[in-house]
Enzyme design. Structure first.
Site, PDB file in Angstrom:
ATOM      1  N   PHE A   8       0.688  -1.373   0.078  1.00  0.00           N
ATOM      2  CA  PHE A   8      -0.058   0.456  -0.043  1.00  0.00           C
ATOM      3  C   PHE A   8       0.592   1.562  -0.017  1.00  0.00           C
ATOM      4  CE2 PHE A   8       1.276   0.217   4.359  1.00  0.00           C
ATOM      5  CZ  PHE A   8       0.675  -1.238   4.570  1.00  0.00           C
ATOM      6  N   THR A 136      -1.237   8.039   0.382  1.00  0.00           N
ATOM      7  CA  THR A 136      -1.990   7.488   0.333  1.00  0.00           C
ATOM      8  C   THR A 136      -1.229   6.129   0.294  1.00  0.00           C
ATOM      9  OG1 THR A 136      -3.537   7.209  -1.680  1.00  0.00           O
ATOM     10  CG2 THR A 136      -2.885   5.634  -1.248  1.00  0.00           C
ATOM     11  N   SER A 137      -1.881   4.665   1.627  1.00  0.00           N
ATOM     12  CA  SER A 137      -0.874   3.906   2.281  1.00  0.00           C
ATOM     13  C   SER A 137       0.066   4.669   2.928  1.00  0.00           C
ATOM     14  CB  SER A 137      -1.092   2.923   0.902  1.00  0.00           C
ATOM     15  OG  SER A 137      -0.648   1.519   1.681  1.00  0.00           O
ATOM     16  N   SER A 138       1.215   4.386   2.490  1.00  0.00           N
ATOM     17  CA  SER A 138       2.974   4.353   2.619  1.00  0.00           C
ATOM     18  C   SER A 138       2.823   5.408   3.360  1.00  0.00           C
ATOM     19  CB  SER A 138       3.856   3.942   2.056  1.00  0.00           C
ATOM     20  OG  SER A 138       4.673   3.746   2.806  1.00  0.00           O
ATOM     21  N   TYR A 160      -5.230   8.760   3.283  1.00  0.00           N
ATOM     22  CA  TYR A 160      -5.415   7.342   2.690  1.00  0.00           C
ATOM     23  C   TYR A 160      -5.098   6.047   3.171  1.00  0.00           C
ATOM     24  CZ  TYR A 160      -8.169  10.938  -0.905  1.00  0.00           C
ATOM     25  OH  TYR A 160      -8.436  12.219  -1.334  1.00  0.00           O
TER      26      TYR A 160
END
Length: 292
Positions: A8, A136-138, A160
């Site tokens: 991610f 986003t993610s990481s 996110y």
């Protein structure tokens, strides 16, 4: 944990990149972890422009994130600058679990990212009160870290499918892609006071305001599990001293619930029913949140 669970997860020298909308900037300042700076300056740049720093997920690149999101197209309409950095370290995951990566001016990825922002402020006479971060993610995880370690640099953020600042700490010698899986699995549950204390310890002595936070998470996320939304909201509502006030159903679309804290001007969350990893980027909502 296997990397799949984290999938991610002077004059500067400017070089063209493969993505025509971006240019590469070298010599933007101290860059201890050898990050890559990619910038988009719109054709019609506003006076005193805003800046959005947009952070990719594990395995991603700044160029790919620029192509998969609408921020650059929106910048041409509204005149703000976008920065899409890349990390080539640790399977292209941002450094969000090490002691230096969770400290200010200590040689982590966050230091290089902060220097990209400072370079852009100087070079383009940008508005220091309109610096925003999203990821986003990481990239969402690093967004949380930047908000805690450089709160004086950032006005607001959107996030996110990530985790709270310092959630991945405490895995000595581990990289983000091999860190203790309890955080991503939603098993690191703390009190609001504990999260706030950890965040404040990342920039000791700071007494100013923290960035405004809008964070999104899917209820069906199996890579960065859903409880991490609640933990982020504990952290940022604690730092802003605002309590939960109400839910708003089907906002901004059917199946999404907006979780409002205080007046909704400093902290909001979005719970996306049935959505996995990751929640799709909502660029227009981000710009509303940023006031652009």
């Amino acid at each position: 944990m296997h990397i799949s669970a984290y999938a991610f997860c002077g004059m500067a020298t400017v070089l063209a990149t493969a993505n025509g909308a971006l240019t590469r900037v070298n010599n933007f300042g101290a860059n201890p972890s050898n990050l890559q700076m990619n910038i988009n300056v719109p054709t019609k740049l506003s006076d005193r422009p805003a800046i959005i720093l947009a952070l990719h997920s594990c395995g991603g690149t700044g160029e790919a994130y620029a192509q998969s999101t609408k921020y650059n197209a929106l910048s041409e309409q509204k005149g703000f600058i976008t920065i899409f950095p890349s990390t080539k370290n640790d399977n292209n995951c941002w450094e969000v679990n090490t002691a230096k990566g969770l400290s200010r001016e200590a040689g982590g990825d966050n230091q290089g990212l902060a220097n990209m922002i400072k370079y852009t402020l100087r070079t383009y006479n940008a508005d220091a009160s309109k610096v925003f971060v999203t990821g986003t993610s990481s990239g969402c995880m690093m967004t949380n870290v930047l908000m805690a370690t450089y709160p004086d640099l950032i006005a607001a953020a959107s996030c996110y499918s990530g985790v709270p600042a310092s959630c991945l700490a405490g895995s000595p010698g581990a990289s983000p892609s091999t860190a203790d899986p309890r955080c991503a699995n939603g098993q690191i549950i703390k009190t609001q006071q504990q999260w706030v204390a950890q965040a404040k310890a990342m920039y000791p002595g700071y007494s100013g305001a923290y960035p405004r936070m809008m964070t999104w998470h899917g209820t069906a996320d199996r890579f960065v599990n859903y409880p991490n939304l609640g933990e982020q909201l504990k952290l940022w509502s604690g730092l802003h001293d605002v309590a939960f006030t109400r839910n708003v159903s089907d906002t901004p679309q059917r199946g999404y619930t907006q979780m409002v804290y205080g007046s909704g001007s400093k902290v909001v969350g979005f719970s996306a029913q049935g959505v996995g990893h990751t929640v799709p980027v909502h660029e227009v909502e981000d710009l509303k949140w940023f006031g652009l």
